[in-house]
Write a protein that holds these residues in place. Structure first.
Motif, PDB file in Angstrom:
ATOM      1  N   SER A  78       0.974  -1.192  -0.023  1.00  0.00           N
ATOM      2  CA  SER A  78      -0.171   0.064   0.004  1.00  0.00           C
ATOM      3  C   SER A  78       0.822   1.385   0.006  1.00  0.00           C
ATOM      4  CB  SER A  78      -0.928  -0.078   1.097  1.00  0.00           C
ATOM      5  OG  SER A  78       0.046   0.132   2.263  1.00  0.00           O
ATOM      6  N   GLU A  79       0.306   2.403   0.074  1.00  0.00           N
ATOM      7  CA  GLU A  79       1.206   3.461   0.221  1.00  0.00           C
ATOM      8  C   GLU A  79       1.895   3.566   1.242  1.00  0.00           C
ATOM      9  OE1 GLU A  79      -1.466   7.258   1.690  1.00  0.00           O
ATOM     10  OE2 GLU A  79      -1.559   7.003  -0.353  1.00  0.00           O
ATOM     11  N   LYS A  80       1.474   2.945   2.228  1.00  0.00           N
ATOM     12  CA  LYS A  80       2.273   2.936   3.717  1.00  0.00           C
ATOM     13  C   LYS A  80       3.364   2.047   3.937  1.00  0.00           C
ATOM     14  CE  LYS A  80       1.429   2.425   8.670  1.00  0.00           C
ATOM     15  NZ  LYS A  80       0.361   1.922   9.880  1.00  0.00           N
ATOM     16  N   PRO A 101       9.469  -0.468   4.450  1.00  0.00           N
ATOM     17  CA  PRO A 101       8.357  -0.085   5.398  1.00  0.00           C
ATOM     18  C   PRO A 101       7.361  -1.190   5.337  1.00  0.00           C
ATOM     19  CG  PRO A 101       8.323   1.282   3.526  1.00  0.00           C
ATOM     20  CD  PRO A 101       9.661   0.539   3.402  1.00  0.00           C
ATOM     21  N   LEU A 102       6.495  -1.466   6.549  1.00  0.00           N
ATOM     22  CA  LEU A 102       5.486  -2.389   6.587  1.00  0.00           C
ATOM     23  C   LEU A 102       4.460  -1.440   6.864  1.00  0.00           C
ATOM     24  CD1 LEU A 102       7.168  -5.169   8.793  1.00  0.00           C
ATOM     25  CD2 LEU A 102       6.955  -5.133   6.368  1.00  0.00           C
ATOM     26  N   ASP A 103       3.121  -2.064   6.346  1.00  0.00           N
ATOM     27  CA  ASP A 103       1.582  -1.985   6.581  1.00  0.00           C
ATOM     28  C   ASP A 103       0.949  -2.902   7.297  1.00  0.00           C
ATOM     29  OD1 ASP A 103      -0.699  -1.031   7.012  1.00  0.00           O
ATOM     30  OD2 ASP A 103      -0.938  -0.325   4.666  1.00  0.00           O
ATOM     31  N   ILE A 104       1.365  -3.050   8.758  1.00  0.00           N
ATOM     32  CA  ILE A 104       0.835  -4.184   9.469  1.00  0.00           C
ATOM     33  C   ILE A 104      -0.569  -3.768   9.976  1.00  0.00           C
ATOM     34  CG2 ILE A 104       1.148  -5.586  11.600  1.00  0.00           C
ATOM     35  CD1 ILE A 104       4.056  -4.912  11.112  1.00  0.00           C
ATOM     36  N   GLN A 105      -1.558  -4.795   9.800  1.00  0.00           N
ATOM     37  CA  GLN A 105      -2.931  -4.573  10.283  1.00  0.00           C
ATOM     38  C   GLN A 105      -3.401  -5.703  10.984  1.00  0.00           C
ATOM     39  OE1 GLN A 105      -4.584  -1.717  10.030  1.00  0.00           O
ATOM     40  NE2 GLN A 105      -2.819  -0.839   9.114  1.00  0.00           N
ATOM     41  N   GLY A 106      -3.796  -5.610  12.093  1.00  0.00           N
ATOM     42  CA  GLY A 106      -4.462  -6.557  12.851  1.00  0.00           C
ATOM     43  C   GLY A 106      -4.858  -6.288  14.315  1.00  0.00           C
ATOM     44  N   THR A 107      -5.532  -7.059  14.912  1.00  0.00           N
ATOM     45  CA  THR A 107      -6.111  -6.606  16.306  1.00  0.00           C
ATOM     46  C   THR A 107      -4.923  -6.266  17.298  1.00  0.00           C
ATOM     47  OG1 THR A 107      -6.060  -8.742  17.398  1.00  0.00           O
ATOM     48  CG2 THR A 107      -8.153  -8.354  15.990  1.00  0.00           C
ATOM     49  N   VAL A 108      -5.083  -5.684  18.281  1.00  0.00           N
ATOM     50  CA  VAL A 108      -4.301  -5.204  19.170  1.00  0.00           C
ATOM     51  C   VAL A 108      -3.482  -6.325  19.574  1.00  0.00           C
ATOM     52  CG1 VAL A 108      -3.697  -4.225  21.748  1.00  0.00           C
ATOM     53  CG2 VAL A 108      -5.390  -3.018  19.933  1.00  0.00           C
ATOM     54  N   PHE A 109      -4.287  -7.268  20.013  1.00  0.00           N
ATOM     55  CA  PHE A 109      -3.340  -8.695  20.361  1.00  0.00           C
ATOM     56  C   PHE A 109      -2.403  -9.221  19.179  1.00  0.00           C
ATOM     57  CE2 PHE A 109      -3.193 -13.242  21.423  1.00  0.00           C
ATOM     58  CZ  PHE A 109      -2.548 -13.035  22.401  1.00  0.00           C
TER      59      PHE A 109
END
Length: 177
Positions: free
Chosen positions: A32-34, A89-97
């Motif tokens: 992604s752009e991030k 750079p990484l665009d990491i998406q997940g729940t807080v846990f």
């Protein structure tokens, strides 16, 4: 990509991707752009593209860009020579846990392993062993978030989203075998 956009299937987000071949199969890298938002491993390009479509059903997917082919080459270099340092750079998406688990996994030294129980205890939630396993299974960034370094308490290999044979190969490579 914000967590809200991720939950909505990346609606309106442009994600560039490319495919490549390495010693453990086909690699799909998406950004992604991030930053890099997916690294998938498999045998068939179509299967990997379908995984990307399922993960980001509302994204604008763009393939066949020479810039992103260079990105795939960098990821393949990281897979083939695990001593190299990840610098993209990484665009990491997940729940807080999940994100807590993934940070803990990135702390496992190259060539080492930890059990699901070890990670749960490290996070202060010793009974969350299944939740740790589920976070590993939800990982979209193969190798960079090294869920392949997580094993059963008895030292045996267990499930890996991209196959036990790949997990075994990655661990052997990291140990210099």
């Amino acid at each position: 990509m914000t967590p809200k956009n991720s939950r909505r299937g990346a609606q309106g987000i442009t994600i560039y991707f490319a495919l490549g071949q390495c010693s453990i199969g086909i690699v799909l890298v998406a950004q992604s752009e991030k930053g890099v938002c997916a690294i998938y491993l498999g045998e068939k390009p179509v299967s990997l593209i379908n995984q990307l479509l399922q993960q980001f059903p509302h994204a604008i997917l763009m393939g066949d860009d020479s810039h992103y082919e260079q990105l795939v080459a960098e990821v393949i270099g990281y897979i083939e020579q695990p001593l190299s340092t990840w610098r993209l750079p990484l665009d990491i998406q997940g729940t807080v846990f999940q994100e807590r688990v993934w940070r803990a996994l990135r702390q496992i030294p190259l060539g080492s392993t930890a059990s699901y129980s070890d990670i749960a205890e490290q996070l202060g939630s010793p009974k969350a062993v299944r939740a740790v396993a589920q976070a590993c299974a939800a990982n979209r960034l193969a190798v960079v978030i090294p869920c392949h370094r997580v094993i059963k308490r008895d030292g045996q290999l267990s499930g890996y989203r991209w196959g036990i044979a790949r997990k075994e190969a990655l661990l052997a490579r990291e140990k210099g075998q």
